[in-house]
Write a protein that holds these residues in place. Structure first.
Motif, PDB file in Angstrom:
ATOM      1  N   LEU A  10       6.489   3.765  55.811  1.00  0.00           N
ATOM      2  CA  LEU A  10       6.320   3.006  54.564  1.00  0.00           C
ATOM      3  C   LEU A  10       5.089   2.112  54.634  1.00  0.00           C
ATOM      4  CD1 LEU A  10       9.991   2.026  53.675  1.00  0.00           C
ATOM      5  CD2 LEU A  10       8.524   3.675  52.498  1.00  0.00           C
ATOM      6  N   HIS A  11       4.925   1.445  55.771  1.00  0.00           N
ATOM      7  CA  HIS A  11       3.744   0.593  55.938  1.00  0.00           C
ATOM      8  C   HIS A  11       2.469   1.431  55.995  1.00  0.00           C
ATOM      9  CE1 HIS A  11       6.487  -2.739  56.885  1.00  0.00           C
ATOM     10  NE2 HIS A  11       5.485  -3.479  56.436  1.00  0.00           N
ATOM     11  N   CYS A  12       2.540   2.558  56.676  1.00  0.00           N
ATOM     12  CA  CYS A  12       1.350   3.409  56.772  1.00  0.00           C
ATOM     13  C   CYS A  12       0.916   3.894  55.392  1.00  0.00           C
ATOM     14  CB  CYS A  12       1.612   4.608  57.680  1.00  0.00           C
ATOM     15  SG  CYS A  12       1.684   4.217  59.427  1.00  0.00           S
ATOM     16  N   GLY A  32      -2.445   3.670  53.497  1.00  0.00           N
ATOM     17  CA  GLY A  32      -2.874   4.933  52.910  1.00  0.00           C
ATOM     18  C   GLY A  32      -3.440   5.905  53.932  1.00  0.00           C
ATOM     19  N   PHE A  33      -3.935   7.024  53.452  1.00  0.00           N
ATOM     20  CA  PHE A  33      -4.576   8.036  54.294  1.00  0.00           C
ATOM     21  C   PHE A  33      -6.027   7.604  54.472  1.00  0.00           C
ATOM     22  CE2 PHE A  33      -6.695  11.866  55.514  1.00  0.00           C
ATOM     23  CZ  PHE A  33      -5.753  12.688  56.093  1.00  0.00           C
ATOM     24  N   ALA A  34      -6.326   7.089  55.646  1.00  0.00           N
ATOM     25  CA  ALA A  34      -7.655   6.517  55.877  1.00  0.00           C
ATOM     26  C   ALA A  34      -8.503   7.443  56.737  1.00  0.00           C
ATOM     27  CB  ALA A  34      -7.525   5.155  56.534  1.00  0.00           C
ATOM     28  N   THR A  35      -9.812   7.350  56.544  1.00  0.00           N
ATOM     29  CA  THR A  35     -10.768   8.188  57.278  1.00  0.00           C
ATOM     30  C   THR A  35     -11.923   7.347  57.812  1.00  0.00           C
ATOM     31  OG1 THR A  35     -11.938   8.668  55.221  1.00  0.00           O
ATOM     32  CG2 THR A  35     -10.217  10.220  55.868  1.00  0.00           C
ATOM     33  N   THR A  36     -11.669   6.058  58.078  1.00  0.00           N
ATOM     34  CA  THR A  36     -12.730   5.129  58.457  1.00  0.00           C
ATOM     35  C   THR A  36     -13.308   5.359  59.844  1.00  0.00           C
ATOM     36  OG1 THR A  36     -11.028   3.556  59.145  1.00  0.00           O
ATOM     37  CG2 THR A  36     -11.928   3.307  56.915  1.00  0.00           C
ATOM     38  N   SER A  37     -12.572   6.058  60.702  1.00  0.00           N
ATOM     39  CA  SER A  37     -13.063   6.401  62.044  1.00  0.00           C
ATOM     40  C   SER A  37     -12.354   7.678  62.489  1.00  0.00           C
ATOM     41  CB  SER A  37     -12.789   5.268  63.040  1.00  0.00           C
ATOM     42  OG  SER A  37     -11.400   5.189  63.332  1.00  0.00           O
ATOM     43  N   THR A  38     -12.817   8.258  63.570  1.00  0.00           N
ATOM     44  CA  THR A  38     -12.174   9.474  64.084  1.00  0.00           C
ATOM     45  C   THR A  38     -10.733   9.190  64.462  1.00  0.00           C
ATOM     46  OG1 THR A  38     -14.295  10.267  64.887  1.00  0.00           O
ATOM     47  CG2 THR A  38     -12.324  11.278  65.835  1.00  0.00           C
ATOM     48  N   PRO A  91       1.581  -6.221  54.400  1.00  0.00           N
ATOM     49  CA  PRO A  91       2.869  -5.661  54.833  1.00  0.00           C
ATOM     50  C   PRO A  91       3.932  -5.751  53.746  1.00  0.00           C
ATOM     51  CG  PRO A  91       2.482  -7.791  55.880  1.00  0.00           C
ATOM     52  CD  PRO A  91       1.237  -7.452  55.104  1.00  0.00           C
ATOM     53  N   LEU A  92       4.853  -4.823  53.790  1.00  0.00           N
ATOM     54  CA  LEU A  92       6.029  -4.870  52.914  1.00  0.00           C
ATOM     55  C   LEU A  92       7.000  -5.937  53.410  1.00  0.00           C
ATOM     56  CD1 LEU A  92       6.596  -1.046  52.637  1.00  0.00           C
ATOM     57  CD2 LEU A  92       6.183  -2.558  50.710  1.00  0.00           C
ATOM     58  N   PHE A  93       7.178  -5.984  54.724  1.00  0.00           N
ATOM     59  CA  PHE A  93       8.048  -6.950  55.392  1.00  0.00           C
ATOM     60  C   PHE A  93       7.647  -6.948  56.868  1.00  0.00           C
ATOM     61  CE2 PHE A  93      10.143  -2.855  55.125  1.00  0.00           C
ATOM     62  CZ  PHE A  93      10.427  -2.580  56.448  1.00  0.00           C
ATOM     63  N   LEU A  94       8.054  -7.984  57.597  1.00  0.00           N
ATOM     64  CA  LEU A  94       7.658  -8.064  59.005  1.00  0.00           C
ATOM     65  C   LEU A  94       8.839  -8.050  59.968  1.00  0.00           C
ATOM     66  CD1 LEU A  94       4.701 -10.580  58.740  1.00  0.00           C
ATOM     67  CD2 LEU A  94       4.619  -8.102  59.045  1.00  0.00           C
TER      68      LEU A  94
END
Length: 186
Positions: free
Chosen positions: A109-111, A116-122, A41-44
């Motif tokens: 920002l966190h995403c 990042g742009f993830a493709t690990t599951s549908t 995380p950048l911050f919580l």
């Protein structure tokens, strides 16, 4: 000097707005895919984890987005038999949208930076695509409010695209998280 007829100008204005929104969506997707995620995380901001922060802020934004839809419907006189909207409805619409957008800044920002742009599951792929689509649609809608010559249906349709992409975003993130971990803030 040749004059451009109204339908041609409307088409060009709409094409420009859609092109700008598409460029934003594509740029976010490319950045998210090419950037090496930090996986931290950048911050919580008082939350116990990044997913808690993102889920609760996205849920607050969802409440504000629902207020946006209700005030938009009221302003455009769509509820059957509804009286015309009082003067305070338009500022509530504008401010709830501004606050929702601001609340979503730490989420995006966190995403992008952390995950990042993830493709690990549908689900994750849908979430990544919906996030890019949301910001593209938001860009198009905000430009559509300022560009003259758009067809009358354009801004409500763009607003619907913002709403639909945000709901898909929320369903594939916050709702998914809450159904697995409960509603705890920590």
């Amino acid at each position: 000097m040749a004059t451009v007829d109204r339908p041609q100008r409307r088409g060009a204005a709409l094409a420009g707005v859609l092109l700008a929104g598409s460029a934003v969506a594509l740029a976010l997707g490319v950045y998210g895919k090419e950037h090496d995620p930090a996986l931290k995380p950048l911050f919580l901001a008082g939350f116990s984890g990044m997913l808690q922060l993102k889920s609760w802020l996205a849920t607050l934004a969802l409440v504000l987005v629902l207020l946006q839809v209700a005030t938009a419907v009221w302003m455009f006189g769509r509820p059957p038999g509804a009286r015309s909207a009082p003067g305070w409805v338009s500022p509530v619409h504008r401010w709830s949208g501004s606050i929702a957008f601001t609340v979503l800044i730490p989420v995006v920002l966190h995403c992008l930076w952390s995950l990042g742009f993830a493709t690990t599951s549908t689900r994750v792929l849908l979430h990544s695509v919906a996030g890019c689509a949301f910001y593209g649609a938001y860009t198009a809608k905000m430009l559509g409010l300022r560009v003259r010559g758009l067809p009358g249906w354009a801004v409500p349709v763009l607003g619907g695209a913002v709403f639909a992409s945000f709901v898909l975003l929320w369903l594939t993130s916050a709702l998914w998280f809450f159904t697995r971990s409960g509603l705890a803030l920590t």
